[in-house]
Design a protein around this motif. Structure first.
Motif: not given
Length: 469
Positions: A204, A206, A233-234, A461, A464-465, A468
Motif C-alpha cells: 500500500m 502513501k 497495489k493501492g 489501511e 484500502l485493504r 485491493i
C-alpha cells in the motif's frame, strides 16, 4: 484565487510568511488611473474626492497622497467583511508570491482573520509551528508582545515573519481550553518540498501532500511513478493539515486519478454563470482512499471533494476546514496587489463546502494528546507551579506512561515523582523539574507515540485493504 490562463490559482488563505497591503491608484474601467479630484473621475466618486481634497488642504498636518489613497483602498476591502480579500503593499505582495513559488522564512503556518482575531488554518509539515504544537483554529493573540487583535491576516504576517534563527514569542488562545498558552519558537526556512511518499506494508502506497505549490504536481507525479515501480497495489493520499494552494496543480493531480470526462469542480460567479473543470486524462487504475482533517482546506478540499463525488473514493478522518470561495489578484505598477473574492467553488455534485467542510465517510479522531502544544525547553517547570504549560507536560507524561496523578496544571509532588521516573528511564539527571533535554525528550517521544498510534492512518489501511483485488 487568481486567474492564470484557463486555470485559477488558489491564493485562498493568507500564510505566515505572506503579508498583504497595497499602495495603488483608483482604476477606472478603461484601465487608466484616476486620482481623486481629477477630471477623469466618475460622479459616484465625488464624496471620496471631496474628502481627499479636504484632508490635503485643511488637515492640521501634511496628509500624504499615498497614505490617503492606501487608506481608501484598505477601507474598501475591509468593508467587504471578507477575510480572504485583502490588499498587499509591494513587500507583502512579494512575500505572497514567494510562498506560492518558493521557500520563505517564518514559523510556517497558514492563517486567516476571523472577527478581528488571527486564526491558524494549519501549520506546515516540519515547520517550527508544527513542532511547537500549534493547531488549526488556534488564535494567535500576540507575537513578541505585539497584539494582533484587529489586524488583517496580511498585517499580522508582517509581525510574525522574521529571519531564520530569530525567536518568536507567541500568545495563543485555544478554543475549549481556559487561559492562554505561551509558545516560544525559532523561525526557520520553510521548505519547498510539498509531497512525501512511502510504501506501507502489503504494497500500500502513501502520498502526503502538505500544500499545493508550483512544484507539487511534478512531485506528486514522480511519487506516484516511484510507488508504482515498487509494485503498489493501492494508494492512500494524505491531505491532513493541508491548507491549500494552486488550483491548476490540483486539477492536474486529480486529472490523473479520475476517469475521463468526470467533473473535478465548478466555479460559480455572482451572475450565476459557471466554469467547469473535467478530467481529460487516463485514470490510474488504483484503489484510493483519502485522509482529511480540520486542517484540510481550499485546494486540498477540492481534491478530496472531487475524488469522493466523482471517483467514489472514501474519505477518512475528521471534517475538513470549509473554504469554498475563489480569489483573484490585481497587480499594480508599484509592485502592490489587491486580492479579492470573485466566485465560489462547488464540488462535482454542486455542494458548497464554505464554513461547512466535507464530512468523512469514516470519522476517526486522533488521541487527545495529539492536540497538545509544545513546551518551551528554555522555561523551567517545577513543583508548586500552576499553568497551562504544566498541564500540557502532565498530559504528555500520562500519555507516555509516567502517571503524574493529575492533569489540571498544578505541579505537585506526584508530578515531580513522575518527572523523575521519566528522567531515570531516559538516563537523565533525576531533578524532578522540566527544562532543556527533559522537555525535548518528552516531546520527541510523544511525537513518536503519535506516529505509531495514527488511528486515522490505521483505518485508511483497513479500508484500502478491502478495496485491493
Amino acid at each position: 484565487m487568481y486567474i492564470r490562463g484557463r486555470y485559477l490559482a488558489l491564493a485562498l488563505i493568507a500564510s505566515i510568511g505572506i503579508s498583504s497591503g497595497v499602495t495603488a491608484l483608483v482604476t477606472s474601467n478603461n484601465g487608466t488611473s484616476a486620482l481623486p479630484g481629477s477630471s477623469t473621475a466618475t460622479p459616484e466618486f465625488t464624496k471620496l474626492m471631496d474628502t481627499y481634497n479636504t484632508l490635503q488642504k485643511s488637515y492640521y498636518q501634511e496628509a500624504k497622497s499615498d497614505t490617503l489613497l492606501n487608506g481608501a483602498i484598505e477601507g474598501m476591502i475591509k468593508s467587504l467583511e471578507d477575510p480572504y480579500s485583502t490588499y498587499m503593499a509591494p513587500q507583502e505582495a512579494q512575500q505572497f508570491h514567494e510562498n506560492i513559488e518558493s521557500s520563505f522564512e517564518g514559523i510556517g503556518a497558514e492563517i486567516r482573520e476571523e472577527e478581528g482575531k488571527i486564526v491558524v488554518v494549519s501549520p506546515i509539515k516540519g515547520s517550527p509551528a508544527e513542532k511547537a504544537g500549534i493547531k488549526p483554529n488556534d488564535r494567535i493573540r500576540s507575537v513578541d508582545g505585539k497584539s494582533l487583535d484587529g489586524m488583517t491576516a496580511s498585517e499580522a504576517v508582517l509581525h510574525i515573519r522574521g529571519k531564520k534563527g530569530s525567536k518568536a514569542e507567541l500568545v495563543i488562545e485555544r478554543p475549549g481550553q481556559q487561559g492562554e498558552l505561551n509558545i516560544s519558537l525559532v523561525r526557520d526556512t520553510i521548505p519547498l518540498e510539498t509531497v512525501y511518499s512511502e510504501m506501507l506494508p502489503e504494497q500500500m502506497g502513501k502520498i502526503q501532500i502538505t500544500k499545493v505549490s508550483e512544484t507539487t504536481y511534478t512531485e506528486f507525479s514522480k511519487a506516484l511513478t516511484d510507488l508504482k515501480a515498487q509494485g503498489m497495489k493501492g494508494l492512500i493520499i494524505d491531505v491532513r493539515q493541508n491548507p491549500g494552494g494552486l488550483l491548476d496543480k490540483t486539477v492536474q493531480m486529480v486529472d490523473m486519478l479520475l476517469p475521463e470526462g468526470k467533473m473535478i469542480l465548478q466555479v460559480e460567479y455572482r451572475d450565476g454563470s459557471k466554469d467547469t473543470y473535467k478530467s481529460d486524462a487516463k485514470k490510474e487504475d488504483l484503489p484510493i482512499v483519502v485522509l482529511i482533517d480540520e486542517g484540510t482546506a481550499s485546494a486540498a478540499e477540492i481534491l478530496a471533494g472531487a475524488l469522493k463525488e466523482s471517483g467514489d473514493v472514501p474519505l477518512i478522518g475528521t471534517k475538513s476546514f470549509g473554504k469554498g470561495t475563489v480569489q483573484t489578484t490585481k497587480s499594480f505598477d508599484d509592485g502592490s496587489d489587491i486580492k479579492y473574492t470573485i466566485a465560489k467553488w462547488l464540488t462535482p455534485d454542486g455542494n458548497w463546502v464554505h464554513k461547512n467542510g466535507i464530512e468523512p465517510d469514516y470519522k476517526v479522531e486522533l488521541p487527545a494528546y495529539a492536540s497538545l502544544t509544545a513546551i518551551d525547553p528554555e522555561k523551567e517547570m517545577r513543583q508548586e507551579q500552576f499553568s497551562n504549560e504544566v498541564k500540557s507536560a502532565q498530559t504528555m507524561l500520562d500519555a507516555l506512561g509516567f502517571k503524574p496523578g493529575r492533569l489540571d496544571g498544578y505541579y505537585d509532588a506526584k508530578t515531580t515523582e513522575a518527572v523523575k521516573a521519566f528522567q531515570t528511564a531516559n538516563k537523565l539527571e533525576a531533578t524532578g523539574t522540566i527544562k532543556g533535554t527533559t522537555a525535548i525528550k518528552m516531546m520527541e517521544q510523544l511525537q513518536e507515540k503519535l506516529k505509531k498510534n495514527d488511528l486515522q492512518l490505521e483505518m485508511a489501511e483497513r479500508v484500502l485493504r478491502k478495496m485491493i483485488p
